[in-house]
Structure formats: C-alpha cells, structure tokens
Design a protein around this motif. Sequence first.
Motif, PDB file in Angstrom:
ATOM      1  N   VAL A   5      51.818 -48.559  11.289  1.00 55.93           N
ATOM      2  CA  VAL A   5      51.810 -47.099  11.340  1.00 55.93           C
ATOM      3  C   VAL A   5      50.800 -46.682  12.404  1.00 55.93           C
ATOM      4  CG1 VAL A   5      51.298 -44.963  10.108  1.00 55.93           C
ATOM      5  CG2 VAL A   5      52.436 -46.834   8.913  1.00 55.93           C
ATOM      6  N   ILE A   6      51.242 -45.844  13.321  1.00 56.23           N
ATOM      7  CA  ILE A   6      50.353 -45.305  14.338  1.00 56.23           C
ATOM      8  C   ILE A   6      50.178 -43.826  14.046  1.00 56.23           C
ATOM      9  CG2 ILE A   6      50.069 -44.822  16.799  1.00 56.23           C
ATOM     10  CD1 ILE A   6      51.588 -47.424  17.337  1.00 56.23           C
ATOM     11  N   GLU A   7      48.928 -43.433  13.894  1.00 52.42           N
ATOM     12  CA  GLU A   7      48.598 -42.040  13.603  1.00 52.42           C
ATOM     13  C   GLU A   7      48.018 -41.424  14.876  1.00 52.42           C
ATOM     14  OE1 GLU A   7      45.497 -39.934  10.606  1.00 52.42           O
ATOM     15  OE2 GLU A   7      46.931 -41.313   9.667  1.00 52.42           O
ATOM     16  N   VAL A   8      48.635 -40.342  15.335  1.00 55.55           N
ATOM     17  CA  VAL A   8      48.232 -39.693  16.575  1.00 55.55           C
ATOM     18  C   VAL A   8      47.809 -38.260  16.247  1.00 55.55           C
ATOM     19  CG1 VAL A   8      48.946 -39.051  18.901  1.00 55.55           C
ATOM     20  CG2 VAL A   8      49.959 -41.062  17.814  1.00 55.55           C
ATOM     21  N   HIS A   9      46.597 -37.898  16.630  1.00 60.16           N
ATOM     22  CA  HIS A   9      46.096 -36.530  16.464  1.00 60.16           C
ATOM     23  C   HIS A   9      46.131 -35.868  17.824  1.00 60.16           C
ATOM     24  CE1 HIS A   9      44.191 -37.044  12.400  1.00 60.16           C
ATOM     25  NE2 HIS A   9      44.472 -38.280  12.738  1.00 60.16           N
ATOM     26  N   LEU A  10      46.834 -34.757  17.943  1.00 60.75           N
ATOM     27  CA  LEU A  10      46.962 -34.054  19.219  1.00 60.75           C
ATOM     28  C   LEU A  10      46.410 -32.644  19.099  1.00 60.75           C
ATOM     29  CD1 LEU A  10      50.645 -35.016  20.134  1.00 60.75           C
ATOM     30  CD2 LEU A  10      48.538 -36.109  20.919  1.00 60.75           C
ATOM     31  N   SER A  11      45.637 -32.247  20.111  1.00 63.59           N
ATOM     32  CA  SER A  11      45.201 -30.861  20.215  1.00 63.59           C
ATOM     33  C   SER A  11      45.130 -30.512  21.687  1.00 63.59           C
ATOM     34  CB  SER A  11      43.845 -30.648  19.533  1.00 63.59           C
ATOM     35  OG  SER A  11      42.854 -31.401  20.179  1.00 63.59           O
ATOM     36  N   GLY A  12      45.184 -29.234  21.972  1.00 63.73           N
ATOM     37  CA  GLY A  12      45.203 -28.807  23.365  1.00 63.73           C
ATOM     38  C   GLY A  12      46.525 -29.164  24.021  1.00 63.73           C
ATOM     39  N   LYS A  13      46.483 -29.503  25.312  1.00 62.28           N
ATOM     40  CA  LYS A  13      47.686 -29.899  26.054  1.00 62.28           C
ATOM     41  C   LYS A  13      47.710 -31.400  26.216  1.00 62.28           C
ATOM     42  CE  LYS A  13      49.493 -26.215  28.768  1.00 62.28           C
ATOM     43  NZ  LYS A  13      50.807 -26.129  29.243  1.00 62.28           N
ATOM     44  N   LEU A  14      48.876 -31.984  25.987  1.00 59.75           N
ATOM     45  CA  LEU A  14      49.064 -33.421  26.145  1.00 59.75           C
ATOM     46  C   LEU A  14      49.186 -33.743  27.633  1.00 59.75           C
ATOM     47  CD1 LEU A  14      49.342 -35.846  24.293  1.00 59.75           C
ATOM     48  CD2 LEU A  14      51.800 -35.535  24.362  1.00 59.75           C
ATOM     49  N   THR A  15      48.428 -34.744  28.086  1.00 58.68           N
ATOM     50  CA  THR A  15      48.398 -35.091  29.508  1.00 58.68           C
ATOM     51  C   THR A  15      49.002 -36.471  29.747  1.00 58.68           C
ATOM     52  OG1 THR A  15      46.253 -36.199  29.395  1.00 58.68           O
ATOM     53  CG2 THR A  15      46.228 -33.793  29.755  1.00 58.68           C
ATOM     54  N   ALA A  16      49.268 -36.770  31.005  1.00 63.83           N
ATOM     55  CA  ALA A  16      49.767 -38.103  31.372  1.00 63.83           C
ATOM     56  C   ALA A  16      48.737 -39.170  31.002  1.00 63.83           C
ATOM     57  CB  ALA A  16      50.092 -38.152  32.863  1.00 63.83           C
ATOM     58  N   GLU A  17      47.456 -38.845  31.076  1.00 60.73           N
ATOM     59  CA  GLU A  17      46.407 -39.799  30.698  1.00 60.73           C
ATOM     60  C   GLU A  17      46.491 -40.144  29.209  1.00 60.73           C
ATOM     61  OE1 GLU A  17      45.625 -36.922  32.515  1.00 60.73           O
ATOM     62  OE2 GLU A  17      45.643 -38.044  34.403  1.00 60.73           O
ATOM     63  N   ASP A  18      46.873 -39.170  28.393  1.00 63.96           N
ATOM     64  CA  ASP A  18      47.055 -39.448  26.969  1.00 63.96           C
ATOM     65  C   ASP A  18      48.150 -40.495  26.776  1.00 63.96           C
ATOM     66  OD1 ASP A  18      45.111 -37.588  26.072  1.00 63.96           O
ATOM     67  OD2 ASP A  18      46.564 -35.959  26.253  1.00 63.96           O
ATOM     68  N   TYR A  19      49.222 -40.371  27.554  1.00 58.35           N
ATOM     69  CA  TYR A  19      50.305 -41.350  27.464  1.00 58.35           C
ATOM     70  C   TYR A  19      49.864 -42.718  27.960  1.00 58.35           C
ATOM     71  CZ  TYR A  19      53.846 -38.355  25.640  1.00 58.35           C
ATOM     72  OH  TYR A  19      54.556 -37.567  24.790  1.00 58.35           O
ATOM     73  N   ASP A  20      48.958 -42.755  28.927  1.00 61.05           N
ATOM     74  CA  ASP A  20      48.438 -44.035  29.413  1.00 61.05           C
ATOM     75  C   ASP A  20      47.718 -44.792  28.298  1.00 61.05           C
ATOM     76  OD1 ASP A  20      49.453 -43.510  31.918  1.00 61.05           O
ATOM     77  OD2 ASP A  20      47.534 -42.844  32.760  1.00 61.05           O
ATOM     78  N   LYS A  21      47.144 -44.084  27.342  1.00 58.58           N
ATOM     79  CA  LYS A  21      46.501 -44.724  26.180  1.00 58.58           C
ATOM     80  C   LYS A  21      47.536 -45.068  25.118  1.00 58.58           C
ATOM     81  CE  LYS A  21      43.686 -41.897  24.451  1.00 58.58           C
ATOM     82  NZ  LYS A  21      42.718 -41.009  23.862  1.00 58.58           N
ATOM     83  N   PHE A  22      48.428 -44.142  24.860  1.00 62.50           N
ATOM     84  CA  PHE A  22      49.355 -44.228  23.742  1.00 62.50           C
ATOM     85  C   PHE A  22      50.470 -45.268  23.950  1.00 62.50           C
ATOM     86  CE2 PHE A  22      53.536 -42.660  22.364  1.00 62.50           C
ATOM     87  CZ  PHE A  22      53.393 -42.775  20.993  1.00 62.50           C
ATOM     88  N   VAL A  23      51.087 -45.270  25.110  1.00 57.87           N
ATOM     89  CA  VAL A  23      52.273 -46.101  25.336  1.00 57.87           C
ATOM     90  C   VAL A  23      51.978 -47.600  25.230  1.00 57.87           C
ATOM     91  CG1 VAL A  23      54.055 -46.731  27.022  1.00 57.87           C
ATOM     92  CG2 VAL A  23      53.546 -44.323  26.578  1.00 57.87           C
ATOM     93  N   PRO A  24      50.941 -48.151  25.897  1.00 58.91           N
ATOM     94  CA  PRO A  24      50.717 -49.597  25.779  1.00 58.91           C
ATOM     95  C   PRO A  24      50.471 -50.060  24.344  1.00 58.91           C
ATOM     96  CG  PRO A  24      49.455 -48.701  27.606  1.00 58.91           C
ATOM     97  CD  PRO A  24      50.019 -47.529  26.851  1.00 58.91           C
ATOM     98  N   LEU A  25      49.675 -49.315  23.592  1.00 62.26           N
ATOM     99  CA  LEU A  25      49.420 -49.679  22.195  1.00 62.26           C
ATOM    100  C   LEU A  25      50.707 -49.645  21.382  1.00 62.26           C
ATOM    101  CD1 LEU A  25      47.578 -50.206  19.722  1.00 62.26           C
ATOM    102  CD2 LEU A  25      47.385 -47.726  19.523  1.00 62.26           C
ATOM    103  N   THR A  26      51.465 -48.588  21.547  1.00 61.10           N
ATOM    104  CA  THR A  26      52.706 -48.435  20.791  1.00 61.10           C
ATOM    105  C   THR A  26      53.694 -49.538  21.143  1.00 61.10           C
ATOM    106  OG1 THR A  26      52.340 -46.056  20.733  1.00 61.10           O
ATOM    107  CG2 THR A  26      54.561 -46.827  20.215  1.00 61.10           C
ATOM    108  N   GLU A  27      53.851 -49.833  22.422  1.00 53.91           N
ATOM    109  CA  GLU A  27      54.787 -50.882  22.826  1.00 53.91           C
ATOM    110  C   GLU A  27      54.347 -52.257  22.333  1.00 53.91           C
ATOM    111  OE1 GLU A  27      55.242 -50.176  27.050  1.00 53.91           O
ATOM    112  OE2 GLU A  27      56.935 -48.820  26.648  1.00 53.91           O
ATOM    113  N   GLN A  28      53.049 -52.473  22.286  1.00 62.90           N
ATOM    114  CA  GLN A  28      52.519 -53.726  21.751  1.00 62.90           C
ATOM    115  C   GLN A  28      52.889 -53.875  20.275  1.00 62.90           C
ATOM    116  OE1 GLN A  28      48.198 -53.885  21.631  1.00 62.90           O
ATOM    117  NE2 GLN A  28      48.277 -55.958  22.481  1.00 62.90           N
ATOM    118  N   ARG A  29      52.749 -52.807  19.507  1.00 66.84           N
ATOM    119  CA  ARG A  29      53.087 -52.859  18.078  1.00 66.84           C
ATOM    120  C   ARG A  29      54.595 -52.984  17.859  1.00 66.84           C
ATOM    121  NH1 ARG A  29      49.100 -54.759  18.184  1.00 66.84           N
ATOM    122  NH2 ARG A  29      47.116 -53.827  17.649  1.00 66.84           N
TER     123      ARG A  29
END
Length: 118
Positions: free
Chosen positions: A13-37
């Motif tokens: 289970v991946i829990e993501v807390h988002l506030s403000g505007k989602l940026t490309a840098e946020d995806y740079d953190k999120f995508v590798p971890l998610t793809e690994q899992r």
Amino acid sequence: MPSTITEQFNGRVIEVHLSGKLTAEDYDKFVPLTEQRIKQYEKIRMLVILDDFHGWEAGALWDDIKFDVQHFNDIERLAIVGESKWERGMSVFCRPFTTAEIKYFDHSELEAARQWIY
C-alpha cells in the motif's frame, strides 16, 4: 514539499499526501517507488489524501496521464480522501484510466479509507 509518500504493509500500500499543486518533481519521487513495488508485488493499492489540493502543473498532468496508461492494470484499489466536490469527481474521472476499484472518502472518513484500502 507539497507531497509526501509513505509505504504500508511492506510496500503493498502506498499512501500519498498531496497539497498545493502537484509538480513534475513530485512524480520524479513517486513513479520510481511505485514502479519498484509493482515489480515486487504485481498489484498494489494506493491511498491518496488531498489536503488543500490545487491540481497539477502542466508537466505533472502529462506525467500523471503517462503513469495511468502504463499502469492501467497494476493498481488493485485506489482510495481518494478529499474535501471538495471536484475532488470527489476525481474518483469518477480516474475510472477510464485504471481497472482499480476506486472509492472516494471525505476527510472525516480517513480511518474508514485506511480500513478499506488495507
């Protein structure tokens, strides 16, 4: 940083807390971890908690669409916790982009969302 990512149940289970505007840098953190899992477990579950969320920057929206298409079958359940009608609408908007079971919860129902996703 407008977003935080935590893993529950050894990464199933991946829990993501988002506030403000989602940026490309946020995806740079999120995508590798998610793809690994996804490689590790094949199917994962996601809990997305929106707090004072203002949408996506243009680059982040493109990253989101690419991620959704690439991982159409890899997310088993998606819980969205939000605080407004348009966030509730996101649970309907997401349906064509995933085979996941999707459910929306109000902020007051966060614990119910966690129970449903786990």
